[in-house]
Design a protein around this motif. Structure first.
Motif, mmCIF file in Angstrom:
data_model
loop_
_atom_site.group_PDB
_atom_site.id
_atom_site.type_symbol
_atom_site.label_atom_id
_atom_site.label_comp_id
_atom_site.label_asym_id
_atom_site.label_seq_id
_atom_site.Cartn_x
_atom_site.Cartn_y
_atom_site.Cartn_z
ATOM 1 N N LEU A 827 0.834 -1.201 0.000
ATOM 2 C CA LEU A 827 0.000 0.000 0.000
ATOM 3 C C LEU A 827 0.873 1.257 0.000
ATOM 4 C CD1 LEU A 827 -2.775 -1.030 2.555
ATOM 5 C CD2 LEU A 827 -3.011 -0.756 0.073
ATOM 6 N N PRO A 828 0.330 2.390 -0.482
ATOM 7 C CA PRO A 828 1.168 3.607 -0.587
ATOM 8 C C PRO A 828 1.699 4.090 0.758
ATOM 9 C CG PRO A 828 -1.132 4.051 -1.181
ATOM 10 C CD PRO A 828 -0.985 2.576 -1.111
ATOM 11 N N GLU A 829 0.936 3.925 1.845
ATOM 12 C CA GLU A 829 1.461 4.341 3.148
ATOM 13 C C GLU A 829 2.730 3.567 3.492
ATOM 14 O OE1 GLU A 829 -3.035 4.936 3.351
ATOM 15 O OE2 GLU A 829 -1.646 3.444 2.558
ATOM 16 N N GLN A 830 2.724 2.271 3.195
ATOM 17 C CA GLN A 830 3.916 1.454 3.468
ATOM 18 C C GLN A 830 5.062 1.796 2.524
ATOM 19 O OE1 GLN A 830 1.575 -2.125 2.933
ATOM 20 N NE2 GLN A 830 1.823 -2.682 5.084
ATOM 21 N N LEU A 831 4.735 2.097 1.277
ATOM 22 C CA LEU A 831 5.774 2.545 0.345
ATOM 23 C C LEU A 831 6.411 3.835 0.860
ATOM 24 C CD1 LEU A 831 3.987 1.968 -3.094
ATOM 25 C CD2 LEU A 831 5.734 0.534 -2.041
ATOM 26 N N ASP A 832 5.580 4.721 1.379
ATOM 27 C CA ASP A 832 6.072 5.980 1.936
ATOM 28 C C ASP A 832 7.038 5.703 3.089
ATOM 29 O OD1 ASP A 832 6.443 8.610 2.582
ATOM 30 O OD2 ASP A 832 4.336 9.067 2.935
ATOM 31 N N ASP A 833 6.658 4.753 3.955
ATOM 32 C CA ASP A 833 7.533 4.411 5.081
ATOM 33 C C ASP A 833 8.881 3.882 4.586
ATOM 34 O OD1 ASP A 833 5.579 5.110 6.889
ATOM 35 O OD2 ASP A 833 4.853 3.059 7.195
ATOM 36 N N ARG A 834 8.865 3.052 3.528
ATOM 37 C CA ARG A 834 10.106 2.474 3.031
ATOM 38 C C ARG A 834 10.984 3.536 2.358
ATOM 39 N NH1 ARG A 834 11.383 0.087 6.089
ATOM 40 N NH2 ARG A 834 13.127 -0.622 4.808
ATOM 41 N N VAL A 835 10.369 4.471 1.634
ATOM 42 C CA VAL A 835 11.153 5.555 1.034
ATOM 43 C C VAL A 835 11.769 6.418 2.127
ATOM 44 C CG1 VAL A 835 11.008 7.679 -0.336
ATOM 45 C CG2 VAL A 835 9.881 5.596 -1.134
ATOM 46 N N THR A 836 10.966 6.727 3.155
ATOM 47 C CA THR A 836 11.484 7.535 4.264
ATOM 48 C C THR A 836 12.650 6.830 4.959
ATOM 49 O OG1 THR A 836 9.301 8.529 4.626
ATOM 50 C CG2 THR A 836 10.875 8.644 6.448
ATOM 51 N N ALA A 837 12.507 5.526 5.159
ATOM 52 C CA ALA A 837 13.586 4.769 5.803
ATOM 53 C C ALA A 837 14.839 4.773 4.930
ATOM 54 C CB ALA A 837 13.120 3.334 6.064
ATOM 55 N N ILE A 915 15.664 17.640 1.509
ATOM 56 C CA ILE A 915 14.823 16.481 1.193
ATOM 57 C C ILE A 915 14.435 15.737 2.458
ATOM 58 C CG2 ILE A 915 14.808 14.236 0.031
ATOM 59 C CD1 ILE A 915 16.596 15.462 -2.148
ATOM 60 N N LEU A 916 15.390 15.553 3.378
ATOM 61 C CA LEU A 916 15.086 14.854 4.627
ATOM 62 C C LEU A 916 14.084 15.641 5.480
ATOM 63 C CD1 LEU A 916 18.522 13.421 5.856
ATOM 64 C CD2 LEU A 916 16.543 12.144 5.044
ATOM 65 N N LYS A 917 14.186 16.959 5.466
ATOM 66 C CA LYS A 917 13.272 17.790 6.263
ATOM 67 C C LYS A 917 11.929 17.999 5.565
ATOM 68 C CE LYS A 917 17.001 20.397 8.489
ATOM 69 N NZ LYS A 917 17.664 21.736 8.594
ATOM 70 N N ARG A 918 11.816 17.460 4.340
ATOM 71 C CA ARG A 918 10.579 17.547 3.560
ATOM 72 C C ARG A 918 10.193 18.993 3.246
ATOM 73 N NH1 ARG A 918 6.782 12.756 6.237
ATOM 74 N NH2 ARG A 918 8.213 11.055 5.732
ATOM 75 N N GLN A 919 11.184 19.817 3.050
ATOM 76 C CA GLN A 919 10.924 21.202 2.671
ATOM 77 C C GLN A 919 10.559 21.258 1.189
ATOM 78 O OE1 GLN A 919 14.590 23.142 3.727
ATOM 79 N NE2 GLN A 919 14.009 23.434 5.853
ATOM 80 N N LYS A 920 9.539 22.039 0.864
ATOM 81 C CA LYS A 920 9.046 22.168 -0.514
ATOM 82 C C LYS A 920 8.835 20.772 -1.128
ATOM 83 C CE LYS A 920 9.225 26.568 -0.164
ATOM 84 N NZ LYS A 920 7.966 27.243 0.198
ATOM 85 N N GLN A 921 8.124 19.949 -0.404
ATOM 86 C CA GLN A 921 7.963 18.551 -0.815
ATOM 87 C C GLN A 921 6.504 18.135 -0.649
ATOM 88 O OE1 GLN A 921 9.426 14.508 1.231
ATOM 89 N NE2 GLN A 921 11.132 15.761 0.506
ATOM 90 N N PHE A 922 6.010 17.347 -1.584
ATOM 91 C CA PHE A 922 4.683 16.759 -1.406
ATOM 92 C C PHE A 922 4.689 15.331 -1.913
ATOM 93 C CE2 PHE A 922 4.442 18.545 -5.666
ATOM 94 C CZ PHE A 922 3.718 17.610 -6.387
ATOM 95 N N ARG A 923 3.650 14.598 -1.492
ATOM 96 C CA ARG A 923 3.518 13.189 -1.836
ATOM 97 C C ARG A 923 2.157 12.946 -2.469
ATOM 98 N NH1 ARG A 923 7.525 13.166 1.687
ATOM 99 N NH2 ARG A 923 8.599 11.260 2.337
ATOM 100 N N ILE A 924 2.141 12.002 -3.402
ATOM 101 C CA ILE A 924 0.879 11.552 -3.990
ATOM 102 C C ILE A 924 0.782 10.053 -3.769
ATOM 103 C CG2 ILE A 924 -0.542 11.408 -6.070
ATOM 104 C CD1 ILE A 924 1.063 13.725 -7.231
#
Length: 955
Positions: A827-837, A915-924
């Protein structure tokens, strides 16, 4: 359907083996010497090593990047019956380590660290591997890739992971109509032919069988087919031929030789009489109404030099007035028609593919009847020396003034050809016609009968059959029906009365008369020829490529033309309607070496013209005149609306990763309007309103022009004067729409889309606030550093999906960094977790980045930036990019190179911190069928969500 000259060749022949005809080589060519175009400055050499490996070497002084392509003449047709997909899995496994370089990501990391790239594919009969890399590192890359074929590691741990990678690829293909249709074609082929089998592979087919492990099966297949005499290698570099030969021998001589090569078993026909004379109806997921008529024919080794099949396909696919395509369009039955032939020495065929209108879908037999009527007309009057000579002239001119492609294209073409062609024909075969033999052409024409045909119909509408008649293809789930055509149907089709307007093509008036090279002094860069309010024109006489061709590009700047959903759809309708009204003329021009293209964006529209200089000004005048005088009928408008409506609706059925990109564009660009609004305006547009709008289309425009190539200055001045009179508006040539900027408060935005696909998907996009050269360079270097580790961790090791991608993206020269994953199981939430990791873990690598490693990445980027243009049209595109982007000094590349040289480790670390601080960043988040989470973020089209993006001031 093809629009342009060079693609016209593809109408006649799809694969290079199709048009393998050649005149006898000139006497000064040795038997094993590769015959090249008189216009090709590169040096060639052919070798056959003692172990049987064939090698083609190309020395190009101007290339910055080297390319290597390796073809193993074995594919899915050579697989054991119990291992479908084995050849495909082996292709994957060879990238994951060898005896000398055992790490699973050693090869990809080496290429990524030095600005290189690689890929591979598996077909029925071949497996092709290829790479590109800056010249300084090609020797090392050659050694590494050669070990694939000598001592691959086949690590059992990565074998299990790669099984899942192949399965992920399979799961993506299951959702694509083209792949589903292909599997239905295979399922309905001769059961005794390998083409009847499943070839992609999945978890169910790629596993241990009857006491033999999958790894043992891979090693056995590698041992059976990956030997010297079954391998062809092509290398393109700036090194001398002698140096390249030395490296080729050193790296590929260790490939195993075999003392005795067993002859391949003779295959039965792909389609026997039982599988011909049938109609196959397939259910599509996207909106479409397609008809394919396929005639399967015997191969003839002599036909390779006489081109009977290309001759026939050329006439069947012609689009001049009175042609089959022209008549069927005028009746309102088809939107497009393309005809082509294939001959790979095992199978030969001629195919006609048509996209149908709603009315045409109800007249399939009438359409097919007209095809047979046209075949009969060709039999009676179309087989002539004059037509053959004209076709021979068209191809001969292309070969005489053949321009270079990229090093990668050259390597793939040569490696693909060596298993089928003698060395001297590797390049020239597709262009040179030897002799007109009418008996050969008529023999093939006589085989184009209903008994020898497969009629394939694809539609999104319900299959017209009882449920018990509908079959399901077992691997990808495509639904279809198949039935034999009755004797009455065959008789009716074969004896159909021809439309009274059907006619064979007239002589081509666009064939060039003057192919001379203009002898004038060339400037170093384009010069401003004229500048006045609302109009600028640049000119460069350029004979660097020694071809009698030139290019003309015109930008008509008028942002008001596309500032609303209503105007966007008007522009789309104009594009479609003009293309259709001009097809007959444009097709004839394309065969004579003249092409045009119409494109539009948020600034207005662009017309591009290119081809032989002789008649290009006349062609320009013809296009502009007809575009301004376009007359629209109710019937033509209705057909264009039908086509555009289907195209818009099909966007929602694209692969999830593509839909994420489209959503990103809609979020960031104010003029990216919702499809629902565009469909409403499409429905409401009347013939009268559109005709009135077209009448105003060329009013209030500012124009930028560029004339380039084999052109006299006096001719350029004449063109400039004729076009300058059309400029009548304010100067909008430098107008740009900038992407919106992401708010950082209250928190980084997340939104979701959903679609009728199985896979989940994720996009993480980090945006730059600046668009200067340094910012662009930093993002490019960042992408070079992170792309391979991102892929290795999340695709190769964690097996999250087949599509795993990290790259920089520029929008109106504002750089950004995109991370994409499409997954069949996560699921995308889990994909998000893996990208963040991953990003947190990779921070250690960025923190420890050395100047030496950074320099390697910078050198790779600079090599790509400074790669010389291989041909005139590529040079035109580069110069035009500077003009259109606001670089009148033509120094954009120089500035980007300088900026890249100035990128420091601190610059990379500072960007990564953002990128790590998620500045000027969004997710779809992308949710597949029925998988939307209860805690899903807001929908991406929600007004409140869109408020988190601020518009920048456009200029």
């Amino acid at each position: 359907m093809t629009r342009f000259l060079n693609s016209a060749i593809a109408i006649v022949t799809i694969f290079l083996v199709t048009a393998c005809q050649t005149n006898a080589a000139p006497s000064f060519y040795a038997r094993d010497e590769i015959v090249k175009s008189p216009n090709d400055p590169r040096e060639y050499r052919y070798l056959k090593l003692d172990n049987g490996v064939q090698v083609a070497l190309v020395s190009s002084e101007t290339t910055n990047s080297s390319a290597v392509a390796i073809n193993v003449h074995a594919g899915s047709s050579q697989e054991p019956d119990e291992w479908p997909g084995l050849a495909h899995l082996l292709e994957h496994m060879l990238f994951l380590g060898s005896d000398k370089y055992p790490g699973a990501d050693d090869f990809d990391s080496f290429l990524s660290d030095h600005g290189g790239s690689s890929n591979a594919w598996t077909s029925d009969t071949d497996t092709i591997f290829y790479l590109t890399i800056p010249n300084a590192h090609y020797a090392d890359a050659l050694e590494r890739v050669s070990r694939f074929f000598i001592f691959p590691k086949m690590d059992p741990d990565f074998l299990e992971r790669e099984r899942h990678a192949v399965d992920s690829e399979f799961q993506i293909y299951r959702q694509q109509d083209g792949r589903r249709f292909h599997l239905i074609e295979r399922a309905t082929a001769n059961p005794k032919h390998p083409a009847n089998r499943f070839s992609v592979g999945n978890l169910n087919t790629l596993k241990d069988h009857d006491g033999l492990s999958l790894r043992e099966a891979l090693l056995k297949f590698h041992d059976q087919w990956y030997f010297g005499a079954n391998i062809s290698v092509a290398i393109v570099s700036n090194a001398s031929l002698d140096e390249m030969e030395q490296l080729a021998r050193a790296n590929f001589s260790p490939v195993r030789a075999v003392k005795e090569i067993k002859p391949r078993p003779k295959l039965p026909p792909r389609f026997s009489k039982k599988e011909l004379g049938v109609r196959v109806d397939s259910l599509a997921q996207q909106q479409m109404r397609n008809l394919s008529l396929e005639f399967y024919l015997p191969t003839d080794p002599h036909a390779v030099y006489l081109k009977p099949l290309p001759y026939i396909a050329h006439l069947l696919g012609h689009e001049a007035r009175g042609s089959l395509a022209s008549i069927l369009k005028k009746k309102g039955w088809i939107q497009d028609l393309v005809a082509y032939n294939e001959d790979n020495t095992l199978d030969a065929n001629i195919t006609l593919e048509m996209s149908l209108t709603k009315e045409g879908f109800e007249r399939i037999n009438d359409i097919t009847g007209q095809v047979f009527a046209y075949i009969d007309l060709i039999k009676k009057h179309g087989v002539t020396q004059t037509r053959f000579d004209e076709l021979k002239q068209e191809y001969g001119l292309v070969f005489q003034f053949l321009e270079q492609g990229s090093a990668e294209e050259a390597a793939i073409s040569l490696a693909s050809s060596m298993a089928l062609l003698p060395p001297r024909d590797l390049i020239q075969s597709r262009y040179i016609f030897r002799k007109f033999v009418p008996e050969k052409i008529r023999n093939y024409l006589n085989m184009l009968t209903p008994d020898n045909m497969r009629m394939r119909v694809a539609t999104h509408e319900a299959l017209a059959a009882n449920e018990e008649q509908i079959q399901t293809e077992p691997w990808m789930g495509g639904r279809y029906t198949i039935r034999s055509l009755s004797k009455a149907e065959k008789s009716s089709l074969a004896s159909a009365r021809p439309d009274s307007s059907l006619a064979l093509p007239p002589p081509n008036p666009f064939m060039p008369d003057d192919l001379s090279i203009v002898d004038e002094k060339s400037a170093e860069k384009p010069q401003l020829l004229m500048a006045q309010p609302g109009f600028k024109s640049w000119f460069l006489h350029d004979n660097d490529f020694n071809v009698p061709r030139s290019s003309i590009i015109l930008r008509f700047a008028a942002p008001h033309l596309v500032d609303s959903p209503e105007n966007v759809m008007r522009m789309a309708l104009f594009d479609n309607l003009f293309y259709r009204s001009f097809t007959e003329t444009a097709y004839m021009a394309s065969l004579g070496g003249l092409d045009y293209n119409f494109g539009w964006d948020d600034r207005g529209f662009v017309l591009q013209f290119f081809g032989y200089s002789d008649k290009l000004p006349l062609f320009l005048s013809t296009v502009l005149t007809q575009a301004r005088q376009l007359k629209i009928s109710d019937e033509e408008l209705a057909r264009s609306k039908e086509e555009l409506e289907e195209a818009i609706n099909n966007k929602s059925k694209e692969d999830p990763s593509h839909q994420l990109f489209r959503t990103m564009r809609k979020l960031l660009y104010p003029l990216e309007f919702d499809d629902s609004k565009k469909l409403l305006e499409l429905k409401n547009t009347s013939t009268e309103d559109l005709q009135e709008w077209v009448g105003r289309l060329f009013n209030q425009l500012s124009i930028a022009a560029f004339i380039h190539g084999n052109v006299k200055q006096s001719t350029a001045e004449s063109i400039t004067n004729s076009v300058a009179g059309m400029a009548s508006g304010p100067d909008n040539n430098n107008f740009k729409t900038f992407p919106k900027i992401i708010r950082d408060e209250p928190e980084f935005p997340i939104c979701f889309i959903s679609y009728d696909k199985d896979d989940s998907a994720l996009m993480v996009f980090s945006q730059s606030e600046k668009r200067d050269h340094k910012a662009r360079a930093v993002y490019q270097v960042m992408a070079s550093i992170i792309s391979s580790p991102f892929y290795a961790q999340l695709r190769t090791k964690e097996q999250l999906g087949y599509i795993v991608w990290a790259h920089d993206i520029e929008q109106s020269q504002f750089p950004g960094m995109a991370f994409i994953i499409q997954s069949p199981s996560t699921l995308p939430e889990q994909l998000d977790d893996r990208v963040t990791a991953f990003l947190k873990q990779f921070n250690e690598s960025v923190s420890g980045l050395t100047d030496e490693t950074l320099q390697q990445h910078k050198e790779g980027i600079i090599a790509n930036l400074t790669e010389p243009n291989p041909n005139l049209f590529a040079a035109t595109d580069d110069y035009w990019t500077d003009i259109d982007s606001g670089y009148p000094k033509f120094d954009q590349t120089e500035k980007l190179v300088d900026a890249t040289n100035r990128v420091t480790v601190k610059d990379i670390q500072a960007l990564y911190a953002r990128i790590l601080k998620r500045q000027k960043q969004f997710r779809i988040y992308g949710y597949g069928k029925g998988s939307i989470s209860e805690n899903a973020p807001p929908a991406c089209n929600a007004p409140d969500f869109r408020d988190q993006f601020l518009e920048r001031v456009s200029r």
